[in-house]
Design a protein around this motif. Structure first.
Motif: not given
Length: 501
Positions: A227-234, A346-354
């Protein structure tokens, strides 16, 4: 009755809100928590937690009812379907604004402690009656209840057609230990244990109830996951359990890509002033015996290996397509930010910005497609993908560079990305004379590592960071063909010179 229960809960919620105001303190006042003595603070924390356990129990029972009314057998008549949701989990997320994992945990536990009714209207006990009772007392916490239900659910199939006494005994013992009560008259009473201890005890009980593993391959198969979990601390945490054979493949790939002998150091020559440039072509690709090693930890190297593996997989013809195209990562960024070199993507499917550095790396390796939007968000125009090295160019670069051009890096050509020496957005051409092969790590760290790259008549040249070798440009390649040609030229040179003399 349901309306009366809702009204009573609303009546309780308002005083609890008043308690929160008193604890945190209105503006320009000292909060009650700040003025409390240590013993008072500890007692307050305990009482607040007890209050929270009651609320959690209500949440769980409500979630169990939503799960029951949204069961798939009801089809379009299910509660979630009637509310336009694909599942009970989605409905619960929208109602409560909790995360998907939290919603699913409540639903699973709610189903385990929900009383059911027969066709005659009689009430039947829940799957885990002792667990339900512990929740209702306000003494059993949500995390402990989830751990108990998860462990016992795993062994229930083996006891469904037989004796359930062992499962019931385990449930009783675990609940009693979690809330700190005697499991039997006259038995020793111990302090309540934490959710972590409950999870460990539940695992032991599961082994006792299922000593032979109950066809372990089936149990392992059911427990596998990633699983990929929700983003935390970037960062985006991952969680999972691999089958042994899959873990073996992953470990072997890690071992091949994260070879501990790999060095990121520049390989200096003993006498730079006496070394001929053609010798550099041969010597630079040899590993340095005592040079600086890869500064990354093994975990960091394995992270970068995953990036490499999935980059390779996305280019493979055998991989299924998404929307008719290869599964290339899609990164969106405002054109003005991209040209200015600041902002985020922003990566498609990932909430955290890059970062913009990451955006530029992906743009360099995969190309850019311009999409023009109107002020209201409508699509006005869409361009073709620009500035992407094709397969023929990659093959040519592989023949020329052989792999990552940073001396000491042994990443092969097939595991590299193509880097624009002069960025495309600064006028650099998508041409082999402006492209070099770099591994994911050296591509990503181009601005921070100190390595410099330039093109000299179609040949890449590198200069190491200060302190890692002579500050001069050197041709760089690990291509076997180019190294052989360089060696032949070096050997032929003295012969031609002697003949002229």
């Amino acid at each position: 009755m349901e309306h009366a229960l809702t009204a009573r809960i609303a009546e309780v919620a308002d005083p609890v809100g008043d308690l929160l105001d008193a604890a945190s303190g209105p503006a320009n006042t000292v909060p009650a928590l700040a003025s409390a003595r240590d013993v008072e603070l500890l007692e307050l924390v305990a009482q607040v937690e007890r209050l929270g356990r009651f609320a959690d129990a209500l949440r769980v029972h409500a979630a169990g009812e939503i799960e029951h009314r949204s069961r798939t057998s009801l089809g379009r008549e299910g509660l979630a379907a009637k509310k336009g949701c694909t599942s009970a989990a989605e409905l619960l997320q929208r109602l409560t604004r909790v995360s998907s994992p939290t919603a699913r945990a409540r639903l699973r536990l709610g189903a385990a402690v929900r009383r059911t009714s027969t066709l005659l209207g009689d009430s039947t006990p829940p799957r885990f009656e002792r667990l339900a009772g512990g929740l209702c007392t306000g003494e059993l916490g949500f995390d402990s209840a989830v751990a108990i239900a998860k462990a016992l659910d795993a062994v229930l199939p083996r006891h469904a057609n037989g004796d359930l006494d062992g499962v019931r005994a385990a449930e009783h013992e675990l609940v009693c230990a979690a809330i700190g009560v005697a499991a039997a008259p006259g038995a020793e009473v111990s302090a309540p244990v934490t959710a972590t201890e409950t999870r460990m005890q539940a695992a032991v009980w599961a082994e006792v109830l299922d000593p032979d593993g109950a066809e372990p391959s089936h149990r392992q198969w059911a427990a596998r996951g990633f699983e990929l979990l929700p983003a935390r601390d970037g960062l985006v945490p991952v969680r999972g359990a691999l089958l042994p054979e899959v873990a073996g493949m992953v470990r072997r790939v890690f071992d091949s890509i994260t070879n501990f002998r790999q060095s990121t150091g520049f390989v200096p020559v003993a006498d730079p002033s006496a070394a001929a440039p053609v010798e550099d072509d041969v010597k630079q690709a040899e590993p340095e015996a005592s040079g600086s090693r890869d500064p990354r930890t093994r975990a960091q190297r394995q992270h970068d290996a995953i990036a490499t593996v999935f980059d390779i997989a996305a280019r493979a013809d055998e991989l299924p397509t998404l929307g008719g195209a290869s599964p290339t990562i899609v990164v969106t960024v405002l054109a003005d930010d991209f040209r200015a070199g600041h902002g985020v993507g922003h990566v498609d499917g990932i909430d955290e910005p890059i970062s913009m550095r990451a955006v530029e790396q992906h743009a360099s390796a995969n190309g850019i497609q311009h999409v023009t939007l109107a002020a209201n968000g409508g699509v006005v125009g869409i361009g073709t993908t620009e500035r992407c090295f094709n397969r023929a160019q990659r093959r040519a670069l592989a023949a020329r560079d052989g792999g990552c051009i940073i001396p000491g890096c042994d990443t092969p050509a097939w595991a590299t990305e193509v880097h624009h020496v002069v960025p495309w957005w600064h006028g650099g051409a998508t041409h082999t004379d402006n492209g070099v092969l770099r591994c994911w790590f050296h591509h990503r760290s181009i601005d921070s590592s100190g390595w410099r790259i330039r093109m000299n008549d179609g040949t890449p040249e590198v200069m190491p960071p200060p302190g890692m070798g002579p500050q001069r440009w050197r041709a760089s390649t690990v291509s076997p063909a180019r190294r052989a040609a360089a060696l032949a030229r070096r050997r032929a040179g003295p012969i031609r010179t002697a003949a002229v003399a």
